[in-house]
Every structure is written in C-alpha cells, then in structure tokens.
Write an enzyme that holds these catalytic residues in place. Structure first.
Site, PDB file in Angstrom:
ATOM      1  N   HIS A  18       0.840  -1.203   0.000  1.00 47.26           N
ATOM      2  CA  HIS A  18       0.000   0.000   0.000  1.00 47.26           C
ATOM      3  C   HIS A  18       0.874   1.252   0.000  1.00 47.26           C
ATOM      4  O   HIS A  18       0.644   2.180  -0.762  1.00 47.26           O
ATOM      5  CB  HIS A  18      -0.854   0.070   1.274  1.00 47.26           C
ATOM      6  CG  HIS A  18      -1.952  -0.937   1.379  1.00 47.26           C
ATOM      7  ND1 HIS A  18      -2.105  -1.742   2.472  1.00 47.26           N
ATOM      8  CD2 HIS A  18      -2.973  -1.253   0.547  1.00 47.26           C
ATOM      9  CE1 HIS A  18      -3.166  -2.504   2.318  1.00 47.26           C
ATOM     10  NE2 HIS A  18      -3.711  -2.244   1.151  1.00 47.26           N
ATOM     11  N   LYS A  42     -17.253  -5.648   6.159  1.00 48.18           N
ATOM     12  CA  LYS A  42     -16.042  -6.391   6.526  1.00 48.18           C
ATOM     13  C   LYS A  42     -15.840  -6.328   8.028  1.00 48.18           C
ATOM     14  O   LYS A  42     -16.011  -5.274   8.632  1.00 48.18           O
ATOM     15  CB  LYS A  42     -14.822  -5.774   5.842  1.00 48.18           C
ATOM     16  CG  LYS A  42     -14.710  -6.143   4.380  1.00 48.18           C
ATOM     17  CD  LYS A  42     -13.372  -5.669   3.839  1.00 48.18           C
ATOM     18  CE  LYS A  42     -13.269  -5.865   2.335  1.00 48.18           C
ATOM     19  NZ  LYS A  42     -12.079  -5.232   1.788  1.00 48.18           N
ATOM     20  N   ARG A  91      -2.133  -5.826  -8.471  1.00 45.11           N
ATOM     21  CA  ARG A  91      -1.092  -6.815  -8.180  1.00 45.11           C
ATOM     22  C   ARG A  91      -1.016  -7.896  -9.239  1.00 45.11           C
ATOM     23  O   ARG A  91       0.032  -8.259  -9.717  1.00 45.11           O
ATOM     24  CB  ARG A  91      -1.356  -7.469  -6.822  1.00 45.11           C
ATOM     25  CG  ARG A  91      -1.022  -6.591  -5.665  1.00 45.11           C
ATOM     26  CD  ARG A  91      -1.661  -7.061  -4.406  1.00 45.11           C
ATOM     27  NE  ARG A  91      -3.103  -6.876  -4.466  1.00 45.11           N
ATOM     28  CZ  ARG A  91      -3.921  -7.014  -3.448  1.00 45.11           C
ATOM     29  NH1 ARG A  91      -3.457  -7.410  -2.285  1.00 45.11           N
ATOM     30  NH2 ARG A  91      -5.199  -6.796  -3.575  1.00 45.11           N
ATOM     31  N   SER A 129      -3.330  -7.538   2.817  1.00 43.43           N
ATOM     32  CA  SER A 129      -3.562  -7.395   4.257  1.00 43.43           C
ATOM     33  C   SER A 129      -3.953  -8.750   4.843  1.00 43.43           C
ATOM     34  O   SER A 129      -3.552  -9.088   5.959  1.00 43.43           O
ATOM     35  CB  SER A 129      -4.655  -6.367   4.527  1.00 43.43           C
ATOM     36  OG  SER A 129      -4.236  -5.100   4.101  1.00 43.43           O
TER      37      SER A 129
HETATM   38  P1  ADP Z   1      -9.886  -2.872  -0.655  1.00 47.05           P
HETATM   39  O1  ADP Z   1     -10.635  -3.581   0.413  1.00 47.05           O
HETATM   40  O2  ADP Z   1     -10.552  -1.644  -1.176  1.00 47.05           O
HETATM   41  O3  ADP Z   1      -9.329  -3.740  -1.758  1.00 47.05           O
HETATM   42  P2  ADP Z   1      -7.233  -2.776   0.416  1.00 47.05           P
HETATM   43  O4  ADP Z   1      -6.827  -2.067   1.648  1.00 47.05           O
HETATM   44  O5  ADP Z   1      -7.138  -4.251   0.428  1.00 47.05           O
HETATM   45  O6  ADP Z   1      -8.672  -2.258   0.146  1.00 47.05           O
HETATM   46  O7  ADP Z   1      -6.426  -2.233  -0.823  1.00 47.05           O
HETATM   47  C1  ADP Z   1      -6.430  -0.883  -1.190  1.00 47.05           C
HETATM   48  C2  ADP Z   1      -5.723  -0.713  -2.517  1.00 47.05           C
HETATM   49  O8  ADP Z   1      -4.346  -1.098  -2.394  1.00 47.05           O
HETATM   50  C3  ADP Z   1      -6.281  -1.575  -3.641  1.00 47.05           C
HETATM   51  O9  ADP Z   1      -6.209  -0.847  -4.844  1.00 47.05           O
HETATM   52  C4  ADP Z   1      -5.350  -2.751  -3.701  1.00 47.05           C
HETATM   53  O10 ADP Z   1      -5.317  -3.336  -4.985  1.00 47.05           O
HETATM   54  C5  ADP Z   1      -4.032  -2.061  -3.383  1.00 47.05           C
HETATM   55  N1  ADP Z   1      -3.065  -2.982  -2.830  1.00 47.05           N
HETATM   56  C6  ADP Z   1      -3.205  -3.841  -1.799  1.00 47.05           C
HETATM   57  N2  ADP Z   1      -2.083  -4.531  -1.571  1.00 47.05           N
HETATM   58  C7  ADP Z   1      -1.185  -4.096  -2.490  1.00 47.05           C
HETATM   59  C8  ADP Z   1       0.175  -4.445  -2.817  1.00 47.05           C
HETATM   60  N3  ADP Z   1       0.817  -5.386  -2.154  1.00 47.05           N
HETATM   61  N4  ADP Z   1       0.772  -3.796  -3.830  1.00 47.05           N
HETATM   62  C9  ADP Z   1       0.098  -2.849  -4.528  1.00 47.05           C
HETATM   63  N5  ADP Z   1      -1.173  -2.489  -4.301  1.00 47.05           N
HETATM   64  C10 ADP Z   1      -1.805  -3.097  -3.296  1.00 47.05           C
END
Ligand code: ADP
Length: 159
Positions: A18, A42, A91, A129
């Site tokens: 992130h 969630k 990803r 996450s």
């Molecule tokens: P959501 O529940 O909206 O998917 P997340 O917190 O899981 O929220 O992710 C927020 C954003 O960060 C999303 O666009 C997700 O694709 C991106 N993201 C999550 N993990 C990674 C990572 N390891 N590398 C790049 N982008 C990521």
C-alpha cells in the site's frame, strides 16, 4: 486548480505494498488523500482508530498527503474534496475483475472521476492485508513486508 487524487482502501493493516502505491501516487498529483473506508460488510482486525494511526505514522514523510476516514460512497468523498482521480494498485490478473467492476460503478456514479492504476512493485505484489494477518497470527517474520510500527501493533494484539 490543484489535482487531488484519492487512495481508498480498508488498510487492515497498511502494508509496504500500500505504502509503495501511496508514495508513487503522491508524486503524480498535487495532493493525495488516503481514505480509510469504514466498510460495514467487513469485520476488521484492527479498529478504525488503530488503522488510521498506523497510516498517519507511516506516511508522515509524505508532504502532500492527508488521511481521512469515510463511511459511504467513495464518489461522495471525491465530490467533497474535489478529487479528480482514484488511485488503485494492481497486483495480478486476479485483482483485475474486481477493480474493473468498482471502476465501472464509480464511473456510472460520477463520470468525471477517473481511476488510475499503478502496477504493484514486484517486491510486494504477493502481499495483501489478509496474508499478513494470517502470517502474523502464527508469529511469522514479516520484516520488509510491513512497516515496523505495524509489526509492533500485531505483537501487541497477539499478546
Ligand atoms: P480494498 O478492500 O478496497 O481492496 P485494500 O486495503 O485491500 O482495500 O487495498 C487498497 C488498494 O491497495 C487496492 O487498490 C489494492 O489493490 C491495493 N493494494 C493492496 N495490496 C497491495 C500491494 N501489495 N501492492 C500494490 N497495491 C496493493
């Protein structure tokens, strides 16, 4: 006019993946708003307050950033802060279908709001996450994958 972009997510918790997207996004726009979406569907591991604090702590070196919490539609938040874009990280192909769906919905709700995708750094493209929560629950080593303060927050929770 200032170009403002939103980085939305649940950030439960924020990972280096992130953070990489937020840092890279902050170089493309005048201002970045990280939006912690308070999604009722969630069941989070970290509370909103904990997640907010962690994001603030690990992004404090970025000058053009603000971190907010929002409950409700992302387009409403975009309207409020006059953002022109949403930044999402991609990803793998598996992210694509979901991202395409929410992009299309957001476009339907607010046509002027563009979604910009940033390809994940290959060093972090396998991190989510959920996976870090699983590894942390078994006491696995997550160094290099999550910020140190997040590691400490896990240790406190699992104590
Ligand atoms: P959501 O529940 O909206 O998917 P997340 O917190 O899981 O929220 O992710 C927020 C954003 O960060 C999303 O666009 C997700 O694709 C991106 N993201 C999550 N993990 C990674 C990572 N390891 N590398 C790049 N982008 C990521």
């Amino acid at each position: 006019m200032k170009k403002i972009a939103i980085c939305p997510g649940s950030f439960d918790p924020i990972t280096n993946g992130h953070l990489d997207i937020i840092e890279r996004g902050s170089k493309l726009f005048d201002e970045i708003r990280v939006v912690l979406l308070n999604n009722q569907q969630k069941q989070p591991f970290f509370t909103i307050q904990e997640r907010l604090q962690l994001i603030q702590e690990v992004t404090k070196h970025i000058k053009n950033i603000q971190v907010d919490v929002h409950s409700g539609l992302l387009v409403e938040y975009a309207e409020k802060v006059q953002a022109c874009a949403v930044i999402r990280g991609l990803r793998a192909v598996s992210d694509f279908e979901y991202e395409m769906q929410i992009t299309a919905v957001n476009k339907k709700l607010k046509d002027e709001l563009e979604t910009v995708f940033i390809m994940a750094n290959t060093a972090y493209s396998f991190i989510s996450s959920s996976i870090v929560k699983e590894v942390a629950s078994y006491g696995g080593d997550l160094s290099g994958l999550i910020p140190n303060v997040v590691q400490t927050a896990f240790e406190k929770k699992f104590k």
